[in-house]
Design a protein around this motif. Sequence first.
Motif, PDB file in Angstrom:
ATOM      1  N   ARG A 146       0.833  -1.199   0.000  1.00 18.45           N
ATOM      2  CA  ARG A 146       0.000   0.000   0.000  1.00 18.45           C
ATOM      3  C   ARG A 146       0.870   1.253   0.000  1.00 18.45           C
ATOM      4  NH1 ARG A 146      -4.444   2.659   3.644  1.00 18.45           N
ATOM      5  NH2 ARG A 146      -2.734   3.651   4.686  1.00 18.45           N
ATOM      6  N   MET A 147       0.548   2.200  -0.879  1.00 14.75           N
ATOM      7  CA  MET A 147       1.286   3.465  -0.975  1.00 14.75           C
ATOM      8  C   MET A 147       0.724   4.456   0.041  1.00 14.75           C
ATOM      9  SD  MET A 147       3.335   5.582  -3.026  1.00 14.75           S
ATOM     10  CE  MET A 147       3.274   4.887  -4.635  1.00 14.75           C
ATOM     11  N   GLU A 148       1.607   5.083   0.798  1.00 15.91           N
ATOM     12  CA  GLU A 148       1.210   6.143   1.722  1.00 15.91           C
ATOM     13  C   GLU A 148       1.228   7.475   0.972  1.00 15.91           C
ATOM     14  OE1 GLU A 148       0.336   6.199   5.037  1.00 15.91           O
ATOM     15  OE2 GLU A 148       0.325   4.017   5.027  1.00 15.91           O
ATOM     16  N   TRP A 149       0.311   8.356   1.326  1.00 16.95           N
ATOM     17  CA  TRP A 149       0.225   9.689   0.734  1.00 16.95           C
ATOM     18  C   TRP A 149       0.360  10.725   1.842  1.00 16.95           C
ATOM     19  CZ3 TRP A 149      -0.102  10.648  -4.454  1.00 16.95           C
ATOM     20  CH2 TRP A 149      -0.314   9.538  -5.266  1.00 16.95           C
ATOM     21  N   PHE A 150       1.015  11.850   1.515  1.00 16.07           N
ATOM     22  CA  PHE A 150       1.260  12.883   2.502  1.00 16.07           C
ATOM     23  C   PHE A 150       0.740  14.227   2.006  1.00 16.07           C
ATOM     24  CE2 PHE A 150       4.288   9.548   3.261  1.00 16.07           C
ATOM     25  CZ  PHE A 150       4.165   9.375   4.632  1.00 16.07           C
ATOM     26  N   LYS A 159     -10.388   8.051  -2.310  1.00 16.39           N
ATOM     27  CA  LYS A 159      -9.096   7.424  -2.596  1.00 16.39           C
ATOM     28  C   LYS A 159      -8.563   7.831  -3.962  1.00 16.39           C
ATOM     29  CE  LYS A 159      -9.819   3.540   0.417  1.00 16.39           C
ATOM     30  NZ  LYS A 159      -8.756   3.050   1.209  1.00 16.39           N
ATOM     31  N   GLN A 175      -1.327  16.492  -2.344  1.00 15.60           N
ATOM     32  CA  GLN A 175      -0.559  15.410  -1.743  1.00 15.60           C
ATOM     33  C   GLN A 175       0.618  15.007  -2.624  1.00 15.60           C
ATOM     34  OE1 GLN A 175      -3.751  12.468  -1.416  1.00 15.60           O
ATOM     35  NE2 GLN A 175      -3.877  12.902   0.787  1.00 15.60           N
ATOM     36  N   PRO A 208       3.189  11.274  -3.053  1.00 13.62           N
ATOM     37  CA  PRO A 208       3.348   9.889  -2.594  1.00 13.62           C
ATOM     38  C   PRO A 208       4.608   9.755  -1.746  1.00 13.62           C
ATOM     39  CG  PRO A 208       4.014  10.080  -4.882  1.00 13.62           C
ATOM     40  CD  PRO A 208       3.490  11.427  -4.479  1.00 13.62           C
ATOM     41  N   GLU A 209       4.646   8.722  -0.933  1.00 19.37           N
ATOM     42  CA  GLU A 209       5.798   8.505  -0.045  1.00 19.37           C
ATOM     43  C   GLU A 209       7.114   8.384  -0.810  1.00 19.37           C
ATOM     44  OE1 GLU A 209       5.731   4.738   2.128  1.00 19.37           O
ATOM     45  OE2 GLU A 209       4.405   3.946   0.596  1.00 19.37           O
ATOM     46  N   TYR A 261       4.545  14.576   9.795  1.00 15.50           N
ATOM     47  CA  TYR A 261       3.760  13.393  10.162  1.00 15.50           C
ATOM     48  C   TYR A 261       4.459  12.566  11.241  1.00 15.50           C
ATOM     49  CZ  TYR A 261       6.626   9.953   7.615  1.00 15.50           C
ATOM     50  OH  TYR A 261       7.640   9.138   7.200  1.00 15.50           O
ATOM     51  N   GLU A 262       5.782  12.684  11.360  1.00 18.92           N
ATOM     52  CA  GLU A 262       6.508  11.944  12.394  1.00 18.92           C
ATOM     53  C   GLU A 262       6.342  12.597  13.767  1.00 18.92           C
ATOM     54  OE1 GLU A 262      10.342  10.014  10.242  1.00 18.92           O
ATOM     55  OE2 GLU A 262      10.344  12.212  10.337  1.00 18.92           O
TER      56      GLU A 262
END
Length: 173
Positions: free
Chosen positions: A2-6, A47, A86, A88-89, A103-104
Amino acid sequence: MRMEWFNVGRIVNTHGIKGEWKVFPITDFEEERFAPGVTLYLSKGSKERTPVTVSHSRRHKQHRLLTVEEISSVEEAEAWREAVLQIPETELSELEDDEFYYYEIIGCRVYAEDKTLLGEVKEVQSPGANDVWVVEAAGGGRDILVPYIDDIVKRVDIKEKTIIIHVMEGLLP
């Protein structure tokens, strides 16, 4: 996998008649993230994401005015009001030691040096010289604003989601 989005920005309004957006940035890397030629992805809660290419970007007060190649009128731009921009990671860069992505930091528990829980980071602001971490106070009350400077922030453990700070006079509400 799964790709994370930011999220890197939120469209708060339109600006002018040619489809420019007023964007509230949510990134430390504004110049890099909003540079001409960069592809960003629009999302309005689903999504599905729509790619757009930045054609022009400039700072305006605490916002960024952004034009993309795919939008040429205020009507088209208006349809994306309140959408998020956004990446992508795969577009995250490696950071130096003692550097962190928003996000961290968001969600980390904040403790005083004496191990007293002060609260949890709910937002990161970038008002100028250094970031300010907005901590929702444990047990309620006013938010605690923690400047990210060496005199205050003593330890950040991203894996454990904990931050230890030195509580100087005037820091707590």
